[in-house]
Design a protein around this motif. Sequence first.
Motif, PDB file in Angstrom:
ATOM      1  N   THR A 155       0.964  -1.274   0.079  1.00 53.70           N
ATOM      2  CA  THR A 155       0.144  -0.100   0.025  1.00 53.70           C
ATOM      3  C   THR A 155       0.798   1.397  -0.043  1.00 53.70           C
ATOM      4  N   SER A 160      -1.696   2.512  -3.013  1.00 51.39           N
ATOM      5  CA  SER A 160      -2.827   3.383  -2.292  1.00 51.39           C
ATOM      6  C   SER A 160      -3.485   4.039  -3.676  1.00 51.39           C
ATOM      7  N   GLU A 161      -2.804   4.158  -4.755  1.00 47.15           N
ATOM      8  CA  GLU A 161      -3.573   4.747  -5.977  1.00 47.15           C
ATOM      9  C   GLU A 161      -4.525   3.659  -6.360  1.00 47.15           C
ATOM     10  N   ILE A 163      -6.085   1.680  -4.749  1.00 48.12           N
ATOM     11  CA  ILE A 163      -7.329   1.514  -3.685  1.00 48.12           C
ATOM     12  C   ILE A 163      -8.149   2.740  -4.076  1.00 48.12           C
ATOM     13  N   LYS A 164      -7.389   3.994  -4.300  1.00 48.66           N
ATOM     14  CA  LYS A 164      -8.527   5.309  -4.632  1.00 48.66           C
ATOM     15  C   LYS A 164      -9.335   4.809  -5.685  1.00 48.66           C
ATOM     16  N   ARG A 165      -8.734   4.157  -6.819  1.00 51.17           N
ATOM     17  CA  ARG A 165      -9.569   3.911  -7.766  1.00 51.17           C
ATOM     18  C   ARG A 165     -10.646   2.951  -7.589  1.00 51.17           C
ATOM     19  N   THR A 167     -12.597   2.882  -5.055  1.00 52.34           N
ATOM     20  CA  THR A 167     -13.820   3.478  -4.213  1.00 52.34           C
ATOM     21  C   THR A 167     -14.880   3.785  -5.397  1.00 52.34           C
ATOM     22  N   GLU A 183      -3.301   7.061   4.866  1.00 54.68           N
ATOM     23  CA  GLU A 183      -4.314   7.243   3.578  1.00 54.68           C
ATOM     24  C   GLU A 183      -5.190   6.389   3.217  1.00 54.68           C
ATOM     25  N   VAL A 184      -4.637   5.118   3.057  1.00 59.49           N
ATOM     26  CA  VAL A 184      -5.750   4.039   2.749  1.00 59.49           C
ATOM     27  C   VAL A 184      -6.584   3.594   3.707  1.00 59.49           C
ATOM     28  N   ASN A 186      -7.968   6.013   5.892  1.00 59.82           N
ATOM     29  CA  ASN A 186      -8.923   6.808   5.602  1.00 59.82           C
ATOM     30  C   ASN A 186      -9.862   6.548   4.222  1.00 59.82           C
ATOM     31  N   LEU A 187      -9.372   5.944   3.564  1.00 59.36           N
ATOM     32  CA  LEU A 187     -10.049   5.613   2.431  1.00 59.36           C
ATOM     33  C   LEU A 187     -11.063   4.277   2.514  1.00 59.36           C
ATOM     34  N   GLY A 188     -11.052   3.759   3.478  1.00 53.99           N
ATOM     35  CA  GLY A 188     -11.819   2.445   3.947  1.00 53.99           C
ATOM     36  C   GLY A 188     -11.445   1.077   3.774  1.00 53.99           C
TER      37      GLY A 188
END
Length: 322
Positions: A155, A160-161, A163-165, A167, A183-184, A186-188
């Motif tokens: 991660t 992490s990028e 994981i953003k995608r 969502t 950061e990840v 916080n993204l859940g």
Amino acid sequence: MNKFKVVATTVTFGKFNDAPVERLREAGCEITTNKKGRPLTEEEIIQQSKEADALIVGTDKVTKNVINNLDDSVKIIAKHGVGFDSIDLEAAKQRKIFVTNVPGANSNEVADLAIGFLISLARNIPIGNKEVREGIWNKRPGISMKGKTIGVIGTGAIGSEVIKRTTGFDMKVLAYDLIQNPEVINLGAEYVDKEKLLKESDFITLHIPDTPETHHFIGKHELEITKENVLIINAARAGLVDRTAIDKALTDEKIRGYAIDDYEEEPTPYLEIFNHDNVIASPHIGATTIDANLTMGNGAVDCVLAIKDGKRPPEKNIRNGM
């Protein structure tokens, strides 16, 4: 006075963007680029680097043998990209040669490719494209993305990028790493152990380096405990997955598909896994976009020109503790 000599062994330096090469020329450097269209062998690197002051390397294997046979004039090995696991950092440090990379230069691009692989496998896009061109009208059922569980191994910048995608697909994210990234969280994403991730994920994507500790991170045992019909994405390093084990899992229809972008030998010879229609193989294009190529080129040149000017490369780029 001899010109500052820069040897670029990487295939893609200056290939899509002239600006990094022009910066070196304008600074008075002599530049040699790779005309072979493939990573150089150890002997080729040694021979082409004679009297060089700086190397700009790609996926070439810059081993202890290579480094110990470089001329004393070499002061820096600048990675044209991010991953530096093909460079012997300690050997370079012993020779007082800086090793640098360009952190974050292609994180978005590799993440994009991983998601592209995932969608392509889930919806049978490559085989569908092939069959339509062959006059075969076969509406193969795919699997939906929404609500599935994705396991992200690693991660850091790329993971992490990814994981953003995810969502946007309303996926549940299971994460595995030695260091948790706030950061990840916080993204859940939920950090879990390796076994839980393997057992509960519908999709698994790898974003860690290939080290002695992570080599064959996915092997026979791991594939035995994954969900039936899992999709596995490897946009990181070939050595993370045991190729014999993945080939058997594909043959036994234990997993639904596999995608790979990195190989133990490049260009790769034909591999057994290529016999499977549910395998996507790309020619190490994770970082190969016009935009990322420019970022990587300029980042490498920044480090090289710092050495030429008698300075240290930017601290954020130095990888071998010099």
